[in-house]
Scaffold this motif. Structure first.
Motif, PDB file in Angstrom:
ATOM      1  N   LEU A  50       3.356 115.590 -29.052  1.00 45.22           N
ATOM      2  CA  LEU A  50       2.881 116.958 -29.181  1.00 45.22           C
ATOM      3  C   LEU A  50       3.921 117.919 -28.615  1.00 45.22           C
ATOM      4  O   LEU A  50       4.949 117.506 -28.069  1.00 45.22           O
ATOM      5  CB  LEU A  50       1.548 117.127 -28.455  1.00 45.22           C
ATOM      6  N   GLU A  51       3.650 119.189 -28.755  1.00 49.26           N
ATOM      7  CA  GLU A  51       4.547 120.211 -28.234  1.00 49.26           C
ATOM      8  C   GLU A  51       4.658 120.091 -26.724  1.00 49.26           C
ATOM      9  O   GLU A  51       3.673 119.840 -26.021  1.00 49.26           O
ATOM     10  CB  GLU A  51       4.023 121.594 -28.615  1.00 49.26           C
ATOM     11  N   ALA A  52       5.875 120.224 -26.212  1.00 49.40           N
ATOM     12  CA  ALA A  52       6.106 120.136 -24.768  1.00 49.40           C
ATOM     13  C   ALA A  52       5.533 121.380 -24.076  1.00 49.40           C
ATOM     14  O   ALA A  52       6.099 122.460 -24.165  1.00 49.40           O
ATOM     15  CB  ALA A  52       7.599 119.998 -24.479  1.00 49.40           C
ATOM     16  N   ARG A  53       4.406 121.194 -23.390  1.00 49.23           N
ATOM     17  CA  ARG A  53       3.735 122.290 -22.701  1.00 49.23           C
ATOM     18  C   ARG A  53       2.619 121.713 -21.843  1.00 49.23           C
ATOM     19  O   ARG A  53       2.471 120.498 -21.719  1.00 49.23           O
ATOM     20  CB  ARG A  53       3.160 123.304 -23.699  1.00 49.23           C
ATOM     21  N   ASP A  54       1.827 122.561 -21.230  1.00 47.26           N
ATOM     22  CA  ASP A  54       0.728 122.112 -20.390  1.00 47.26           C
ATOM     23  C   ASP A  54      -0.526 121.858 -21.229  1.00 47.26           C
ATOM     24  O   ASP A  54      -0.769 122.530 -22.222  1.00 47.26           O
ATOM     25  CB  ASP A  54       0.421 123.147 -19.299  1.00 47.26           C
ATOM     26  N   TYR A  55      -1.307 120.862 -20.809  1.00 44.38           N
ATOM     27  CA  TYR A  55      -2.567 120.497 -21.450  1.00 44.38           C
ATOM     28  C   TYR A  55      -3.582 120.152 -20.361  1.00 44.38           C
ATOM     29  O   TYR A  55      -3.239 120.036 -19.177  1.00 44.38           O
ATOM     30  CB  TYR A  55      -2.392 119.304 -22.396  1.00 44.38           C
ATOM     31  N   ILE A  56      -4.816 119.930 -20.788  1.00 42.92           N
ATOM     32  CA  ILE A  56      -5.864 119.457 -19.891  1.00 42.92           C
ATOM     33  C   ILE A  56      -6.141 117.995 -20.215  1.00 42.92           C
ATOM     34  O   ILE A  56      -6.439 117.657 -21.359  1.00 42.92           O
ATOM     35  CB  ILE A  56      -7.155 120.282 -20.024  1.00 42.92           C
ATOM     36  N   PHE A  57      -6.014 117.144 -19.205  1.00 40.08           N
ATOM     37  CA  PHE A  57      -6.309 115.723 -19.381  1.00 40.08           C
ATOM     38  C   PHE A  57      -7.635 115.414 -18.684  1.00 40.08           C
ATOM     39  O   PHE A  57      -7.830 115.778 -17.519  1.00 40.08           O
ATOM     40  CB  PHE A  57      -5.202 114.863 -18.790  1.00 40.08           C
ATOM     41  N   VAL A  58      -8.543 114.743 -19.408  1.00 45.96           N
ATOM     42  CA  VAL A  58      -9.873 114.425 -18.888  1.00 45.96           C
ATOM     43  C   VAL A  58     -10.098 112.923 -19.052  1.00 45.96           C
ATOM     44  O   VAL A  58      -9.846 112.363 -20.122  1.00 45.96           O
ATOM     45  CB  VAL A  58     -10.978 115.213 -19.620  1.00 45.96           C
ATOM     46  N   ALA A  59     -10.571 112.285 -17.979  1.00 43.57           N
ATOM     47  CA  ALA A  59     -10.921 110.867 -18.014  1.00 43.57           C
ATOM     48  C   ALA A  59     -12.326 110.695 -17.444  1.00 43.57           C
ATOM     49  O   ALA A  59     -12.644 111.257 -16.384  1.00 43.57           O
ATOM     50  CB  ALA A  59      -9.920 110.036 -17.224  1.00 43.57           C
ATOM     51  N   ASN A  60     -13.173 109.922 -18.132  1.00 48.67           N
ATOM     52  CA  ASN A  60     -14.567 109.694 -17.732  1.00 48.67           C
ATOM     53  C   ASN A  60     -14.847 108.204 -17.598  1.00 48.67           C
ATOM     54  O   ASN A  60     -14.363 107.397 -18.404  1.00 48.67           O
ATOM     55  CB  ASN A  60     -15.534 110.296 -18.755  1.00 48.67           C
ATOM     56  N   VAL A  61     -15.654 107.863 -16.595  1.00 49.90           N
ATOM     57  CA  VAL A  61     -16.128 106.497 -16.405  1.00 49.90           C
ATOM     58  C   VAL A  61     -17.594 106.444 -16.809  1.00 49.90           C
ATOM     59  O   VAL A  61     -18.414 107.259 -16.349  1.00 49.90           O
ATOM     60  CB  VAL A  61     -15.965 106.037 -14.942  1.00 49.90           C
ATOM     61  N   HIS A  62     -17.935 105.494 -17.657  1.00 51.97           N
ATOM     62  CA  HIS A  62     -19.314 105.320 -18.128  1.00 51.97           C
ATOM     63  C   HIS A  62     -19.884 104.044 -17.514  1.00 51.97           C
ATOM     64  O   HIS A  62     -19.247 102.972 -17.575  1.00 51.97           O
ATOM     65  CB  HIS A  62     -19.339 105.238 -19.660  1.00 51.97           C
ATOM     66  N   TYR A  63     -21.054 104.139 -16.946  1.00 47.13           N
ATOM     67  CA  TYR A  63     -21.668 102.993 -16.268  1.00 47.13           C
ATOM     68  C   TYR A  63     -23.187 103.110 -16.362  1.00 47.13           C
ATOM     69  O   TYR A  63     -23.733 104.174 -16.702  1.00 47.13           O
ATOM     70  CB  TYR A  63     -21.208 102.930 -14.811  1.00 47.13           C
ATOM     71  N   THR A  64     -23.866 102.006 -16.038  1.00 47.72           N
ATOM     72  CA  THR A  64     -25.323 101.978 -16.164  1.00 47.72           C
ATOM     73  C   THR A  64     -25.947 101.277 -14.960  1.00 47.72           C
ATOM     74  O   THR A  64     -25.307 100.446 -14.288  1.00 47.72           O
ATOM     75  CB  THR A  64     -25.742 101.216 -17.440  1.00 47.72           C
ATOM     76  N   ASP A  65     -27.181 101.640 -14.683  1.00 44.88           N
ATOM     77  CA  ASP A  65     -28.088 100.838 -13.853  1.00 44.88           C
ATOM     78  C   ASP A  65     -29.390 100.723 -14.642  1.00 44.88           C
ATOM     79  O   ASP A  65     -29.435 100.041 -15.639  1.00 44.88           O
ATOM     80  CB  ASP A  65     -28.256 101.414 -12.446  1.00 44.88           C
ATOM     81  N   GLU A  66     -30.437 101.403 -14.196  1.00 46.95           N
ATOM     82  CA  GLU A  66     -31.622 101.503 -15.058  1.00 46.95           C
ATOM     83  C   GLU A  66     -31.418 102.521 -16.171  1.00 46.95           C
ATOM     84  O   GLU A  66     -32.142 102.532 -17.175  1.00 46.95           O
ATOM     85  CB  GLU A  66     -32.859 101.880 -14.245  1.00 46.95           C
ATOM     86  N   SER A  67     -30.439 103.407 -15.987  1.00 48.16           N
ATOM     87  CA  SER A  67     -30.125 104.438 -16.985  1.00 48.16           C
ATOM     88  C   SER A  67     -28.616 104.529 -17.146  1.00 48.16           C
ATOM     89  O   SER A  67     -27.847 103.864 -16.430  1.00 48.16           O
ATOM     90  CB  SER A  67     -30.712 105.793 -16.559  1.00 48.16           C
ATOM     91  N   GLU A  68     -28.194 105.352 -18.063  1.00 48.24           N
ATOM     92  CA  GLU A  68     -26.767 105.509 -18.345  1.00 48.24           C
ATOM     93  C   GLU A  68     -26.208 106.706 -17.578  1.00 48.24           C
ATOM     94  O   GLU A  68     -26.854 107.753 -17.475  1.00 48.24           O
ATOM     95  CB  GLU A  68     -26.542 105.692 -19.849  1.00 48.24           C
ATOM     96  N   HIS A  69     -24.979 106.546 -17.073  1.00 45.36           N
ATOM     97  CA  HIS A  69     -24.351 107.601 -16.268  1.00 45.36           C
ATOM     98  C   HIS A  69     -22.903 107.800 -16.730  1.00 45.36           C
ATOM     99  O   HIS A  69     -22.278 106.891 -17.297  1.00 45.36           O
ATOM    100  CB  HIS A  69     -24.360 107.244 -14.782  1.00 45.36           C
ATOM    101  N   THR A  70     -22.384 108.981 -16.438  1.00 50.15           N
ATOM    102  CA  THR A  70     -20.975 109.303 -16.697  1.00 50.15           C
ATOM    103  C   THR A  70     -20.448 110.108 -15.518  1.00 50.15           C
ATOM    104  O   THR A  70     -21.048 111.107 -15.122  1.00 50.15           O
ATOM    105  CB  THR A  70     -20.800 110.128 -17.980  1.00 50.15           C
ATOM    106  N   THR A  71     -19.327 109.670 -14.977  1.00 54.41           N
ATOM    107  CA  THR A  71     -18.667 110.409 -13.900  1.00 54.41           C
ATOM    108  C   THR A  71     -17.281 110.833 -14.370  1.00 54.41           C
ATOM    109  O   THR A  71     -16.501 110.007 -14.863  1.00 54.41           O
ATOM    110  CB  THR A  71     -18.549 109.556 -12.627  1.00 54.41           C
ATOM    111  N   GLU A  72     -16.981 112.098 -14.213  1.00 61.06           N
ATOM    112  CA  GLU A  72     -15.672 112.630 -14.603  1.00 61.06           C
ATOM    113  C   GLU A  72     -14.679 112.357 -13.477  1.00 61.06           C
ATOM    114  O   GLU A  72     -14.788 112.892 -12.384  1.00 61.06           O
ATOM    115  CB  GLU A  72     -15.790 114.135 -14.864  1.00 61.06           C
ATOM    116  N   VAL A  73     -13.722 111.516 -13.788  1.00 61.91           N
ATOM    117  CA  VAL A  73     -12.747 111.116 -12.770  1.00 61.91           C
ATOM    118  C   VAL A  73     -11.583 112.096 -12.688  1.00 61.91           C
ATOM    119  O   VAL A  73     -11.104 112.430 -11.600  1.00 61.91           O
ATOM    120  CB  VAL A  73     -12.217 109.703 -13.079  1.00 61.91           C
ATOM    121  N   PHE A  74     -11.130 112.550 -13.834  1.00 60.37           N
ATOM    122  CA  PHE A  74      -9.924 113.387 -13.895  1.00 60.37           C
ATOM    123  C   PHE A  74     -10.202 114.542 -14.843  1.00 60.37           C
ATOM    124  O   PHE A  74     -10.601 114.331 -15.987  1.00 60.37           O
ATOM    125  CB  PHE A  74      -8.732 112.562 -14.386  1.00 60.37           C
TER     126      PHE A  74
END
Length: 246
Positions: free
Chosen positions: A128-152
């Protein structure tokens, strides 16, 4: 009046084309509803990350990037199953627009109460073009229900890959080629001149010897031939004898 109307139409046309171009650019961005489902995070989970090779958050286009994600279960009764990690590159002015979705990684890792786990996730930024972007990473996990935690969810800078063929190397190659070209030019000129001198000397000598011997023969044999049978033949013989005595 006609000129004013023509200018007005041209201005309207350029505005329409500009607006159309902007709309076409916006279609390159898309929402990520089909790629991942974002659920509520669990209050018992704490995450952190490490970028082993990119502490300055400057990623190189086309090169692999590894992010280590730490997952800590602070709960005393719940056991979580880490199912997957998703990541994406987003527009710097609006994080809702996705520019690139990276490969979804499946894990199925169990993390019991007061336990922690470290996961490795790798992705490849596109050219891509050399410039700034937003990087997002999420962890998906479960117990009795489904969860998502945004790591980055931070700003990164995408840079172009470094090339070993820099300007200095290009100049060195150019200098070498120039020197070789000059040497070849003078060598060719010298060889051609030597060949021409040899050929010219041989031709001159052969022409000169042929001319001299031919002339002598013709003079000796043919000079008084046309006087035969005339009264001047005896005079010519006497004059020839006189020249030989001298």
């Amino acid at each position: 009046m006609k000129l004013f109307a023509l200018v007005f139409l041209l201005l309207c046309g350029s505005l329409f084309v500009h607006c159309q171009d902007e709309n076409e650019e916006e279609t390159h961005y898309k929402y990520n509803d089909e790629y991942e489902v974002i659920n509520e995070p669990s209050s018992f989970v704490t995450t952190h990350y490490i970028l082993p090779r990119f502490h300055d958050k400057r990623f190189t286009s086309g090169d692999p990037v590894e992010i280590l994600i730490g997952f800590y279960n602070r709960g005393e009764t719940n056991t979580f199953n880490i199912t997957s990690i998703t990541a994406s590159l987003r527009h710097p002015m609006n994080s809702k627009y996705y520019l690139q979705n990276f490969t979804k990684a499946e894990y199925n890792v169990q993390v019991g109460p007061l336990e922690q786990a470290t996961l490795s996730y790798k992705f490849f930024p596109e050219m891509l073009e050399a410039r700034d972007y937003i990087f997002v990473a999420n962890v998906h996990y479960t117990d009795e229900s489904e969860h998502t935690t945004e790591v980055f969810n931070e700003q990164i800078f995408l840079v172009e890959p470094e090339t070993t063929f820099d300007l200095q190397t290009l100049f060195a190659y150019f200098a070498i080629i120039s020197v070789l070209g000059i040497i070849a030019f003078f060598a060719k000129d010298y060889l051609v001149g030597s060949l021409l001198k040899k050929r010219g000397g041989g031709e001159k000598k052969s022409k000169q010897s042929f001319y001299e011997t031919g002339t002598e023969r013709k003079v000796a044999v043919n000079d008084n031939e046309w006087l035969k049978g005339t009264s001047a033949e005896a005079f010519a013989k006497k004059s020839g004898k006189g020249k030989k005595k001298n």
